[in-house]
Motif scaffolding. Sequence first.
Motif, PDB file in Angstrom:
ATOM      1  N   PHE A 167       7.931 -31.024 -17.738  1.00  0.00           N
ATOM      2  CA  PHE A 167       7.470 -32.171 -18.527  1.00  0.00           C
ATOM      3  C   PHE A 167       7.843 -31.989 -19.993  1.00  0.00           C
ATOM      4  CE2 PHE A 167       4.743 -33.098 -14.914  1.00  0.00           C
ATOM      5  CZ  PHE A 167       4.785 -34.481 -14.900  1.00  0.00           C
ATOM      6  N   VAL A 168       8.207 -33.109 -20.615  1.00  0.00           N
ATOM      7  CA  VAL A 168       8.470 -33.159 -22.048  1.00  0.00           C
ATOM      8  C   VAL A 168       7.617 -34.279 -22.638  1.00  0.00           C
ATOM      9  CG1 VAL A 168      10.815 -32.226 -21.887  1.00  0.00           C
ATOM     10  CG2 VAL A 168      10.474 -34.692 -21.773  1.00  0.00           C
ATOM     11  N   LEU A 197      10.470 -43.003 -11.433  1.00  0.00           N
ATOM     12  CA  LEU A 197      11.397 -43.994 -11.969  1.00  0.00           C
ATOM     13  C   LEU A 197      12.819 -43.693 -11.524  1.00  0.00           C
ATOM     14  CD1 LEU A 197      10.277 -44.517 -15.683  1.00  0.00           C
ATOM     15  CD2 LEU A 197       9.627 -45.818 -13.660  1.00  0.00           C
ATOM     16  N   ASP A 198      13.588 -44.761 -11.417  1.00  0.00           N
ATOM     17  CA  ASP A 198      15.015 -44.597 -11.148  1.00  0.00           C
ATOM     18  C   ASP A 198      15.740 -44.544 -12.493  1.00  0.00           C
ATOM     19  OD1 ASP A 198      15.145 -47.226 -12.053  1.00  0.00           O
ATOM     20  OD2 ASP A 198      15.659 -48.069 -10.107  1.00  0.00           O
ATOM     21  N   VAL A 236       9.699 -38.385 -12.967  1.00  0.00           N
ATOM     22  CA  VAL A 236       8.275 -38.657 -12.847  1.00  0.00           C
ATOM     23  C   VAL A 236       7.731 -38.816 -14.263  1.00  0.00           C
ATOM     24  CG1 VAL A 236       7.635 -36.206 -12.715  1.00  0.00           C
ATOM     25  CG2 VAL A 236       6.057 -37.924 -11.850  1.00  0.00           C
ATOM     26  N   ILE A 237       6.923 -39.858 -14.468  1.00  0.00           N
ATOM     27  CA  ILE A 237       6.373 -40.088 -15.805  1.00  0.00           C
ATOM     28  C   ILE A 237       4.865 -40.283 -15.742  1.00  0.00           C
ATOM     29  CG2 ILE A 237       8.515 -41.178 -16.578  1.00  0.00           C
ATOM     30  CD1 ILE A 237       6.838 -43.807 -16.825  1.00  0.00           C
ATOM     31  N   ALA A 268       9.125 -35.884 -16.688  1.00  0.00           N
ATOM     32  CA  ALA A 268       9.812 -34.723 -16.100  1.00  0.00           C
ATOM     33  C   ALA A 268      10.997 -35.252 -15.324  1.00  0.00           C
ATOM     34  CB  ALA A 268       8.889 -33.932 -15.202  1.00  0.00           C
ATOM     35  N   GLU A 269      12.186 -34.886 -15.750  1.00  0.00           N
ATOM     36  CA  GLU A 269      13.396 -35.278 -15.021  1.00  0.00           C
ATOM     37  C   GLU A 269      13.621 -34.241 -13.934  1.00  0.00           C
ATOM     38  OE1 GLU A 269      18.022 -36.331 -15.988  1.00  0.00           O
ATOM     39  OE2 GLU A 269      16.509 -36.568 -17.548  1.00  0.00           O
ATOM     40  N   LEU A 270      13.669 -34.715 -12.684  1.00  0.00           N
ATOM     41  CA  LEU A 270      13.798 -33.815 -11.538  1.00  0.00           C
ATOM     42  C   LEU A 270      15.265 -33.583 -11.213  1.00  0.00           C
ATOM     43  CD1 LEU A 270      10.971 -35.423  -9.415  1.00  0.00           C
ATOM     44  CD2 LEU A 270      10.824 -33.390 -10.838  1.00  0.00           C
ATOM     45  N   LYS A 271      15.627 -32.332 -11.178  1.00  0.00           N
ATOM     46  CA  LYS A 271      17.013 -31.952 -10.912  1.00  0.00           C
ATOM     47  C   LYS A 271      17.073 -31.152  -9.635  1.00  0.00           C
ATOM     48  CE  LYS A 271      18.690 -32.618 -15.320  1.00  0.00           C
ATOM     49  NZ  LYS A 271      19.644 -33.563 -15.653  1.00  0.00           N
ATOM     50  N   GLU A 272      18.190 -31.310  -8.964  1.00  0.00           N
ATOM     51  CA  GLU A 272      18.432 -30.533  -7.756  1.00  0.00           C
ATOM     52  C   GLU A 272      18.793 -29.113  -8.171  1.00  0.00           C
ATOM     53  OE1 GLU A 272      20.737 -31.213  -3.542  1.00  0.00           O
ATOM     54  OE2 GLU A 272      21.344 -32.356  -5.300  1.00  0.00           O
TER      55      GLU A 272
END
Length: 163
Positions: free
Chosen positions: A64-65, A106-107, A144-145, A158-162
């Motif tokens: 998260f940021v 979110l997309d 996710v926000i 939080a930007e989810l990365k593989e």
Amino acid sequence: MKKWLAIVVLVVCIPVGWWLLSPLWINKEVNEELPTSTEQATAMEEKSEVIVEQPKVQEYTGMFVDGDKTHHAAGKAYTLTQDGKRFIRFEDFNTTNGPDLYVYMLDKSNEIAKGINLGKLKGNQGNQNYELPSNIDMEKYDKVIIWCKAFDVTFGTAELKEI
């Protein structure tokens, strides 16, 4: 007449003011366990020693940021599955509290209207789980926000990365 107007103003202003301002000094900590399987829950109820599958960490994770200079967020978010259900889990999570906070996926458009509402934020601190829709495409919904519905403000992302 002035007396009645003052009473009406107080009756309205005090509850609204409390709703708006109390989250600034009141924190809600939630510490949920990892989701357990149905078999594991049954075994725990029967107090038998049955070894069952633990949740599997998936390929998606992020930190998260802050949403902006006023709204802060920290902690880890990642996906996991248990009994065929997918969850997003927040660990060591901490965000500025607010009056009307929700969790959204979110997309890439970053538009709330196109997002998936996972429900109200359970607490602004701690570890928590949110069930994801079974058909969610994690390549598409990669963020996710924490979003304040009342003021249309993002508290954290939080930007989810593989992996």
